[in-house]
Enzyme design. Structure first.
Site, PDB file in Angstrom:
ATOM      1  N   HIS A 206     -43.151  29.502 -40.138  1.00  8.16           N
ATOM      2  CA  HIS A 206     -42.017  29.523 -39.700  1.00  8.16           C
ATOM      3  C   HIS A 206     -40.612  29.407 -40.758  1.00  8.16           C
ATOM      4  O   HIS A 206     -41.158  28.439 -41.562  1.00  8.16           O
ATOM      5  CB  HIS A 206     -41.679  28.647 -38.611  1.00  8.16           C
ATOM      6  CG  HIS A 206     -40.310  28.805 -37.749  1.00  8.16           C
ATOM      7  ND1 HIS A 206     -39.274  28.542 -38.222  1.00  8.16           N
ATOM      8  CD2 HIS A 206     -40.101  29.599 -36.431  1.00  8.16           C
ATOM      9  CE1 HIS A 206     -38.272  28.831 -37.468  1.00  8.16           C
ATOM     10  NE2 HIS A 206     -38.871  29.400 -36.310  1.00  8.16           N
ATOM     11  N   CYS A 244     -38.797  34.802 -37.386  1.00  6.88           N
ATOM     12  CA  CYS A 244     -37.529  34.445 -36.595  1.00  6.88           C
ATOM     13  C   CYS A 244     -36.265  34.845 -37.169  1.00  6.88           C
ATOM     14  O   CYS A 244     -35.691  34.393 -38.083  1.00  6.88           O
ATOM     15  CB  CYS A 244     -37.654  32.831 -36.947  1.00  6.88           C
ATOM     16  SG  CYS A 244     -36.576  31.934 -35.773  1.00  6.88           S
ATOM     17  N   HIS A 271     -40.391  35.757 -33.259  1.00  9.73           N
ATOM     18  CA  HIS A 271     -39.414  34.822 -32.674  1.00  9.73           C
ATOM     19  C   HIS A 271     -37.804  35.767 -32.485  1.00  9.73           C
ATOM     20  O   HIS A 271     -37.412  35.887 -33.640  1.00  9.73           O
ATOM     21  CB  HIS A 271     -39.011  33.696 -33.079  1.00  9.73           C
ATOM     22  CG  HIS A 271     -39.958  32.590 -32.910  1.00  9.73           C
ATOM     23  ND1 HIS A 271     -39.811  31.380 -33.531  1.00  9.73           N
ATOM     24  CD2 HIS A 271     -41.404  32.627 -32.375  1.00  9.73           C
ATOM     25  CE1 HIS A 271     -41.114  30.438 -33.122  1.00  9.73           C
ATOM     26  NE2 HIS A 271     -41.717  31.412 -32.294  1.00  9.73           N
ATOM     27  N   ASP A 316     -36.321  33.768 -28.383  1.00  7.58           N
ATOM     28  CA  ASP A 316     -36.265  32.509 -29.044  1.00  7.58           C
ATOM     29  C   ASP A 316     -35.115  31.903 -28.898  1.00  7.58           C
ATOM     30  O   ASP A 316     -33.755  32.328 -29.330  1.00  7.58           O
ATOM     31  CB  ASP A 316     -36.508  32.617 -30.411  1.00  7.58           C
ATOM     32  CG  ASP A 316     -36.728  31.155 -31.223  1.00  7.58           C
ATOM     33  OD1 ASP A 316     -37.044  30.384 -30.641  1.00  7.58           O
ATOM     34  OD2 ASP A 316     -36.354  31.372 -32.410  1.00  7.58           O
ATOM     35  N   HIS A 317     -35.058  30.681 -28.133  1.00  3.15           N
ATOM     36  CA  HIS A 317     -33.916  29.834 -27.737  1.00  3.15           C
ATOM     37  C   HIS A 317     -32.929  30.778 -26.814  1.00  3.15           C
ATOM     38  O   HIS A 317     -32.976  31.906 -26.601  1.00  3.15           O
ATOM     39  CB  HIS A 317     -32.870  29.379 -28.944  1.00  3.15           C
ATOM     40  CG  HIS A 317     -33.776  28.810 -30.140  1.00  3.15           C
ATOM     41  ND1 HIS A 317     -32.894  28.032 -31.154  1.00  3.15           N
ATOM     42  CD2 HIS A 317     -34.880  28.196 -29.980  1.00  3.15           C
ATOM     43  CE1 HIS A 317     -33.963  27.526 -32.122  1.00  3.15           C
ATOM     44  NE2 HIS A 317     -35.052  27.552 -31.213  1.00  3.15           N
ATOM     45  N   TYR A 330     -33.899  25.646 -24.847  1.00  7.82           N
ATOM     46  CA  TYR A 330     -35.037  26.213 -24.132  1.00  7.82           C
ATOM     47  C   TYR A 330     -35.042  25.950 -22.772  1.00  7.82           C
ATOM     48  O   TYR A 330     -35.802  25.618 -21.805  1.00  7.82           O
ATOM     49  CB  TYR A 330     -36.139  25.206 -24.578  1.00  7.82           C
ATOM     50  CG  TYR A 330     -36.779  25.815 -25.802  1.00  7.82           C
ATOM     51  CD1 TYR A 330     -37.533  26.750 -26.094  1.00  7.82           C
ATOM     52  CD2 TYR A 330     -36.231  24.865 -26.952  1.00  7.82           C
ATOM     53  CE1 TYR A 330     -37.935  27.233 -27.248  1.00  7.82           C
ATOM     54  CE2 TYR A 330     -36.862  25.539 -28.437  1.00  7.82           C
ATOM     55  CZ  TYR A 330     -37.323  26.705 -28.610  1.00  7.82           C
ATOM     56  OH  TYR A 330     -37.867  27.128 -29.643  1.00  7.82           O
TER      57      TYR A 330
END
Length: 354
Positions: A206, A244, A271, A316-317, A330
């Site tokens: 990541h 990401c 992501h 993601d998020h 989340y």
């Protein structure tokens, strides 16, 4: 793409029943809550996690994350012991059919934001990073800043047990440069990738979040140059990246579409989220739609498809919306909305490229 959702286990207020109701849901990316860096993930523990996921008709598609012990990152005398533990965990995950491990190689702070509850004009909440705040505090003050905004949730990468040893970690990383950190990562990869190949488990590193220097700690996963150096250092499809978009995209100098094409065959996990750049090293996490942030999400999805990416991906998020009490970034609702949007982009790209 194989669409997944991050799940924090039985303590997660978002249940597997919630997740499986999202259309086109392949599986979850899970974790063993309470595991600290260096712990072995036993076969029995992983089987228990897998059983609970599969009982709901989902796949345990990947893990976030088997954290790398700081002795490995800092290159101390006992790193081989912890690398041995990591190898055992890889073998156990492979035996349970888990195909991807998302991990990071960052000193002390796995990720950082300065505001976990930034209120947007519509009344929703999101995460913000402002480097001016970081420049005004000491590293240890970042712990207080984050811990005071968690809303009672245990945040991955900010586990109290680990951060209580903050001063020991600072001492461990004294004198560690970017070059030394990179050498330690290569040593780690050279040791584990043969095991990954045998177990059929792909590693997906990541990026730094944020993707620039913070508190003078070395950062080696910030941009295209960094990440290509890593994947080329140990050339194997099992040595890959978690692409990401929110992390790389927080630096407007990173051309994400170009990076995706440069990393063809090396992206083992995606992501997908958007960020809005507010100024130099100042950004917030926006709704997923392109027009709400600074990233062209259609172009990103298109680049992934054009390069043949068919691995696991997830929204993601997300913002905290509709009064939900959620772990920052989340919640269920906005990530589910983001998932539907991303799936729509995927469908549009696939149909336009026939």
């Amino acid at each position: 793409m194989q669409w997944t959702f991050r799940w924090y286990g039985e303590e997660d207020p978002i249940t597997l029943d919630h997740i499986r109701q999202i259309p086109k849901m392949y599986g979850v990316v899970g974790t063993l809550v309470g595991k600290l860096p260096g712990d072995v993930w036993t076969l029995e523990e992983i089987q228990g996690l897998k059983k609970s996921v599969e009982a709901k008709g989902l796949k345990l598609a990947g893990i976030e994350s088997v954290s790398v012990h700081d002795s490995i990152k800092a290159g101390t005398a006992d790193r081989d012991k912890y690398i041995g533990n990591y190898k055992e965990t890889i073998r156990n995950l492979g035996a349970c059919g888990v195909k991807v491990i998302c991990y990071s190689f960052k000193p002390i702070f796995g990720w950082a934001k300065t505001n976990l509850n930034y209120e947007l004009p519509d009344g929703s909440y999101t995460l913000e990073y402002d480097d001016e705040v970081v420049q005004s505090i000491e590293p240890i003050q970042m712990l207080d800043l984050i811990s005071g905004q968690t809303s009672g949730f245990r945040l991955s990468g900010w586990e109290p047990e680990r951060l209580q040893k903050f001063h020991d970690l600072e001492k461990m990383y004294e004198g560690i440069t970017e070059e030394k950190l990179f050498e330690n990562l290569v040593y780690f990869l050279e040791n584990i990738i043969p095991v990954c190949e045998e177990a059929d488990v792909k590693m997906a590193i990541h990026p730094d979040d944020p993707p620039f220097d913070m508190f003078d700690y070395p950062r080696i996963t910030k941009n295209k140059k960094d990440i290509l150096r890593i994947v080329n250092a140990v050339d194997s499809p099992y040595n890959g990246v978690t692409f990401c978009t929110g992390s790389y995209g927080a630096n407007p100098e990173n051309d994400l579409v170009d990076m995706i094409h440069a990393l063809k065959g090396k992206i083992n996990f995606a992501h997908l989220r958007n960020v809005k750049i507010l100024g130099e090293k100042h950004f917030l996490e926006s709704a997923h739609l392109s027009e709400y942030g600074s990233l062209d999400m259609y172009a990103i999805v298109e680049a992934l498809i054009e390069t043949g990416f068919d691995g696991i991906a997830r929204p993601d998020h997300g913002r905290t919306i509709w009064g939900e009490k959620a772990r920052p970034g989340y919640g269920l609702y906005d990530r589910a909305i983001g998932m539907a949007y991303l799936q729509g982009l995927e469908e549009a790209v696939l149909k336009s490229h026939k």
